[in-house]
Enzyme design. Structure first.
Site, mmCIF file in Angstrom:
data_model
loop_
_atom_site.group_PDB
_atom_site.id
_atom_site.type_symbol
_atom_site.label_atom_id
_atom_site.label_comp_id
_atom_site.label_asym_id
_atom_site.label_seq_id
_atom_site.Cartn_x
_atom_site.Cartn_y
_atom_site.Cartn_z
ATOM 1 N N GLU A 207 46.306 26.518 45.952
ATOM 2 C CA GLU A 207 45.534 27.760 46.102
ATOM 3 C C GLU A 207 44.900 27.788 47.494
ATOM 4 O OE1 GLU A 207 44.605 30.777 44.463
ATOM 5 O OE2 GLU A 207 43.580 30.941 46.397
ATOM 6 N N CYS B 65 38.176 40.584 37.005
ATOM 7 C CA CYS B 65 37.801 41.844 36.356
ATOM 8 C C CYS B 65 36.286 41.959 36.204
ATOM 9 C CB CYS B 65 38.453 41.946 34.985
ATOM 10 S SG CYS B 65 40.198 41.505 35.028
HETATM 11 C C1 LIG Z 1 37.403 44.416 41.061
HETATM 12 C C2 LIG Z 1 38.539 44.179 40.124
HETATM 13 C C3 LIG Z 1 38.451 44.625 38.816
HETATM 14 C C4 LIG Z 1 39.499 44.426 37.931
HETATM 15 N N1 LIG Z 1 39.388 44.867 36.642
HETATM 16 C C5 LIG Z 1 40.393 44.645 35.769
HETATM 17 C C6 LIG Z 1 40.275 45.034 34.411
HETATM 18 O O1 LIG Z 1 39.247 45.580 33.984
HETATM 19 N N2 LIG Z 1 41.307 44.789 33.574
HETATM 20 C C7 LIG Z 1 42.438 44.156 33.990
HETATM 21 O O2 LIG Z 1 43.339 43.917 33.177
HETATM 22 N N3 LIG Z 1 42.578 43.767 35.277
HETATM 23 C C8 LIG Z 1 41.594 43.997 36.170
HETATM 24 N N4 LIG Z 1 41.721 43.572 37.470
HETATM 25 C C9 LIG Z 1 42.984 42.964 37.912
HETATM 26 C C10 LIG Z 1 43.042 41.462 37.666
HETATM 27 O O3 LIG Z 1 41.951 40.820 38.242
HETATM 28 C C11 LIG Z 1 44.347 40.945 38.269
HETATM 29 O O4 LIG Z 1 45.405 41.608 37.623
HETATM 30 C C12 LIG Z 1 44.527 39.461 38.083
HETATM 31 O O5 LIG Z 1 43.546 38.735 38.765
HETATM 32 C C13 LIG Z 1 45.904 39.040 38.627
HETATM 33 O O6 LIG Z 1 46.023 37.666 38.515
HETATM 34 P P1 LIG Z 1 47.103 36.880 39.371
HETATM 35 O O7 LIG Z 1 46.918 35.439 39.007
HETATM 36 O O8 LIG Z 1 48.432 37.477 39.194
HETATM 37 O O9 LIG Z 1 46.734 37.140 40.889
HETATM 38 P P2 LIG Z 1 45.371 36.986 41.731
HETATM 39 O O10 LIG Z 1 44.181 37.091 40.856
HETATM 40 O O11 LIG Z 1 45.493 37.938 42.863
HETATM 41 O O12 LIG Z 1 45.466 35.512 42.280
HETATM 42 C C14 LIG Z 1 46.445 35.147 43.195
HETATM 43 C C15 LIG Z 1 45.960 33.945 43.966
HETATM 44 O O13 LIG Z 1 47.044 33.437 44.724
HETATM 45 C C16 LIG Z 1 46.548 32.939 45.939
HETATM 46 N N5 LIG Z 1 47.637 32.900 46.916
HETATM 47 C C17 LIG Z 1 48.367 33.953 47.359
HETATM 48 N N6 LIG Z 1 49.295 33.527 48.247
HETATM 49 C C18 LIG Z 1 49.141 32.200 48.360
HETATM 50 C C19 LIG Z 1 49.798 31.210 49.122
HETATM 51 N N7 LIG Z 1 50.806 31.488 49.928
HETATM 52 N N8 LIG Z 1 49.372 29.936 48.997
HETATM 53 C C20 LIG Z 1 48.346 29.608 48.185
HETATM 54 N N9 LIG Z 1 47.684 30.515 47.423
HETATM 55 C C21 LIG Z 1 48.082 31.784 47.518
HETATM 56 C C22 LIG Z 1 45.464 33.932 46.327
HETATM 57 O O14 LIG Z 1 44.536 33.328 47.209
HETATM 58 C C23 LIG Z 1 44.854 34.263 44.969
HETATM 59 O O15 LIG Z 1 43.721 33.488 44.717
HETATM 60 C C24 LIG Z 1 40.672 43.756 38.377
HETATM 61 C C25 LIG Z 1 40.763 43.299 39.696
HETATM 62 C C26 LIG Z 1 39.710 43.491 40.563
HETATM 63 C C27 LIG Z 1 39.818 42.990 41.974
#
Ligand SMILES: Cc1cc2nc3c(=O)[nH]c(=O)nc-3n(C[C@H](O)[C@H](O)[C@H](O)COP(=O)(O)OP(=O)(O)OC[C@H]3O[C@@H](n4cnc5c(N)ncnc54)[C@H](O)[C@@H]3O)c2cc1C
Length: 564
Positions: free
Chosen positions: A36, A46
C-alpha cells in the site's frame, strides 16, 4: 511438503484487506502480503464525510473493528499473519516472471516481490477537471483519510464561511451536508441540468428542492470557468458561466475513474468503462492475476452491459471472492444491480436497477409509476413520506428498477427491490410479496407494493398517468390541459400546482359539468390516490381523457402557488 502459496495484494483499503482476510481463512499456510503506497490501511472511506462534519469524532473509529481494535499493520501481522508494506508503491507487474516491482517511497529503494497469485485492488482516483486555478490553496479533494484531516481542520477553524462544491454527485451531496453542519454556507455547482445523475430528473429535483429549503445554493446547468486566488495563493472565488462567487474553500468532486495504470502497463484487458476486465472469479485476462474493487469493471445485471460502480459494498464482496479464488477455492461474484444509497440532510436517497433515463439510453421500452405516501401508517408517530419511482418492462412485466427518496424509510424499499430484481420478478410477483407488516414498520400495503399495483393498473390499461416532468413540460408549452385538483379547499389554498382548478373528490360527480370532455384532464391530489378515485368516477361518466399525476403533489418538484 508443498511450498506455501505466495499471495500478493496491491491496495490496502477495502477490497485488498478483505481479499487478504478471506485468503487467510481459507489457506492458513499462505504467505500473504499487502502493498500500500499510503500510510493508513483498512479504513472506512464511506465514513469520511461524517468524520469531516464531526459527527464521527474519533478518527481511529474509521480504522477500528466493531470492538475498537485498530486494524493497522501490526494487527494484520499479529492476528491475520498478513504482512502489510505501507509507504510502498507497486510500480510494475511482470506476468511472465510472476514478480511485482515495488518502490519504498521514503528511501526510494526498489525490489521485486515474487508471487504465485496477485490481486490488484488499486481503487479509483478523483477526476481532475481542466479548470484553471484548480491547484490553488484550499481547492481540495476527498478520497483518503489525509484529505479528510485537512477538510476537518478547515471546518474546525471556522475559517470557511463560504464553500463551493463542484460536482453534484454522491460525495458532493454528502459533503454539502457535512459543510452545512459545520456552519458554512454551501453552493453546489453542477454542469448537468440536475444533481445526482444516478436518479431520473424529476426524482433528483425533489432532492434539490429539499436542499434549497435547507438553505443550500444549488446551481445546476452551470459550468465552472476558472478559480481565482488571493495574494496568498488561496482560492478566493469561483467564476462560472452564471457569475462569480466569493468563497474560502472549494471541494472538487466531479467523479472518479478506475486506477488501472499498473494493469494497463502489464497488458491486462481494460473494458469500455475503463475498469479492469474480470470474470466471475475476479480473474483478469492474465492467469493468476485477480482484481477487485473500484479498479474493476462490473457486470450490471439490470442493464446487461458493463458498468463502473465504485462502491464500498461492491469492493468488499469482490475482495472476498478474489481472496477465495487466489487461495484456490471456488467462489463467484455475479455482478451488480447498480444499487446505491445516500443520506442528504434529513432525506434518504436510493436506487437500484435501471432508471427511466438509463432504460431509454439502451432503447428498452418502459412503463413507470411514481408513488408517494407515508412509510408507515399516518396515525403511527414518526410516519414520514417517501416517493418511489418504479420502472418495468411492458412486454415481460418484469421490474427493471426502483428509485426512492424522502424523509421516510426509502432504503428499506430499495433493498426489497434489489432482491426482486435479482430474482427477475414481475410487478405482479412484487405486488404480492409477503413483506413484514406492523404499524411501526410499514403500511399493511407497503408503499413498494402500492407502487407495483399502480404499475399493474397501468399495464392493464386501468389508469393513465403522467410524470411530473411530462406535466411540467405540457404546462410550460402552454398546452391547454385542464388541471384538476381533487383535494380539499384548505389543501388547495396551502399549496397547489399553478393553474389548477379545485373540485374536491366528494363533488366530482355533482360538478362534473365543470370538467371538460374535449380537453386533456390531469387530476391530482396529495399522493394521487384521490385522483385515481376521481378518474374512475369520471370514466364511469364516460370521460376518456383523464390522466392522474404520478405521485401527486408530494412528488411534484416544481413551483407551487398558495393563497385563496
Ligand atoms: C467520501 C466518500 C464516501 C463514500 N461513501 C460510500 C458509501 O456511502 N457507500 C459505498 O458503497 N461506497 C462509498 N464510497 C466508496 C468506497 O469508499 C470505495 O468504493 C471503496 O473504498 C473502494 O475500495 P477499493 O479497495 O477498491 O479502493 P480504494 O479504497 O480506493 O483503495 C485503493 C488503495 O490502493 C492504493 N494504491 C493504488 N495504487 C497503488 C500502487 N501502485 N501501489 C500501492 N498502493 C496503491 C491506494 O493508495 C489506495 O489506498 C465512498 C468514498 C468516498 C471517498
Amino acid at each position: 511438503m508443498a511450498e506455501p502459496l505466495r499471495i500478493l495484494i496491491v491496495g490496502g483499503v477495502a477490497a485488498g484487506p478483505k481479499a487478504a482476510a478471506r485468503a487467510r481463512r481459507l489457506d492458513p499456510d499462505a504467505e500473504i502480503t499487502i502493498v500500500e503506497k499510503g500510510q493508513v490501511i483498512s479504513y472506512a472511506g464511506c465514513g469520511l464525510p461524517y468524520y469531516v462534519s464531526g459527527m464521527v469524532e474519533d478518527r481511529n473509529a474509521l480504522m477500528a473493528s466493531p470492538i475498537g481494535v485498530l486494524r493497522d499493520p501490526a494487527f494484520f501481522a499479529k492476528v491475520k499473519r498478513v504482512t502489510v508494506l505501507t509507504g510502498t508503491e507497486a510500480v510494475a507487474i511482470n506476468p511472465e516472471g510472476k514478480t511485482l516491482d515495488v518502490r519504498e517511497l521514503d528511501s526510494g529503494e526498489t525490489s521485486a516481490l515474487p508471487y504465485d497469485r496477485l490481486i490488484i485492488a488499486t481503487g479509483a482516483d478523483p477526476v481532475e477537471p481542466p479548470i484553471p486555478g484548480k491547484d490553488l490553496g484550499n481547492v481540495l479533494r476527498l478520497k483518503q483519510v489525509i484529505d479528510a484531516d485537512v477538510l476537518r481542520e478547515q471546518m474546525l477553524s471556522k475559517a470557511c464561511p463560504r464553500v463551493a462544491i463542484i460536482g453534484g454527485g454522491l460525495i458532493g451531496m454528502e459533503m454539502t451536508e457535512a459543510f452545512t453542519h459545520c456552519g458554512s454556507a454551501v453552493t453546489v455547482v453542477e454542469m448537468l441540468p440536475q444533481l445526482l445523475a444516478m436518479l431520473d430528473p424529476e426524482i433528483a429535483a425533489l432532492v434539490e428542492k429539499r436542499m434549497r429549503q435547507l438553505g443550500v445554493h444549488v446551481m445546476t446547468a452551470t459550468r465552472v470557468e476558472r478559480l481565482v486566488g488571493d495574494e496568498d495563493g488561496n482560492v478566493a472565488s469561483v467564476v462560472t458561466d452564471r457569475g462569480e462567487l466569493p468563497l474560502q474553500l472549494v471541494l472538487l468532486s466531479i467523479g472518479i475513474r478506475p486506477n488501472t495504470a499498473l494493469a494497463r502497463a502489464a497488458g491486462l484487458e481494460i473494458g469500455p468503462t475503463g475498469g479492469i476486465v474480470v470474470d466471475d472469479r475476479m480473474e483478469t485476462s492474465v492467469p493468476d492475476i485477480f482484481a477487485a474493487g473500484d479498479c474493476t469493471e462490473k457486470r450490471c445485471g439490470a442493464a446487461k452491459r458493463p458498468c463502473f460502480m465504485p462502491l464500498g459494498s461492491v469492493a468488499n464482496k469482490e475482495g472476498r471472492v478474489a481472496g477465495a479464488s487466489a487461495a484456490g477455492v471456488a467462489d463467484r461474484f455475479p455482478g451488480v444491480m447498480s444499487t446505491a444509497a445516500l443520506k442528504v440532510f434529513d432525506w434518504n436517497v436510493a436506487r437500484t436497477g435501471l432508471t427511466e433515463a438509463e432504460a431509454g439510453s439502451t432503447g428498452q421500452p418502459v412503463v413507470t409509476a411514481t408513488v408517494s405516501g407515508p412509510d408507515r401508517p399516518h396515525y403511527y408517530p414518526g410516519a414520514k413520506p417517501v416517493v418511489l419511482k418504479l420502472v418495468a418492462d411492458p412486454a415481460t412485466r418484469r421490474l427493471l428498477g426502483v428509485q426512492g427518496v424522502g424523509p421516510g424509510e426509502a432504503v428499506k424499499r430499495i433493498d426489497v427491490a434489489v432482491t426482486a430484481l435479482t430474482a427477475g420478478m414481475t410487478v405482479d410477483q412484487v405486488a404480492n410479496l409477503d413483506l413484514a407488516y406492523a404499524p411501526p414498520y410499514s403500511e399493511a400495503m407497503d408503499i413498494l407494493i402500492h407502487g407495483a399495483n399502480i404499475l399493474r393498473n397501468k399495464l392493464d390499461g386501468l389508469v393513465r398517468g403522467v410524470t411530473a416532468v411530462g406535466l411540467h413540460e405540457a404546462l410550460s408549452a402552454g398546452e391547454g390541459l385542464f388541471l384538476l385538483d381533487v383535494r380539499t379547499q384548505d389543501e388547495h389554498d396551502t399549496a397547489r400546482i399553478p393553474g389548477s382548478v379545485l373540485v374536491p373528490l366528494g363533488a366530482v360527480r355533482t360538478r362534473a359539468a365543470e370538467i371538460p370532455r374535449d380537453r386533456r384532464v390531469v387530476a391530482y391530489c396529495k399522493t394521487s390516490l384521490r385522483a385515481w378515485e376521481a378518474s374512475c368516477m369520471l370514466a364511469g361518466l364516460g370521460y376518456e381523457n383523464v390522466e392522474i399525476l404520478d405521485g401527486g403533489i408530494l412528488a411534484w418538484p416544481y413551483e407551487t402557488e398558495e393563497g385563496v
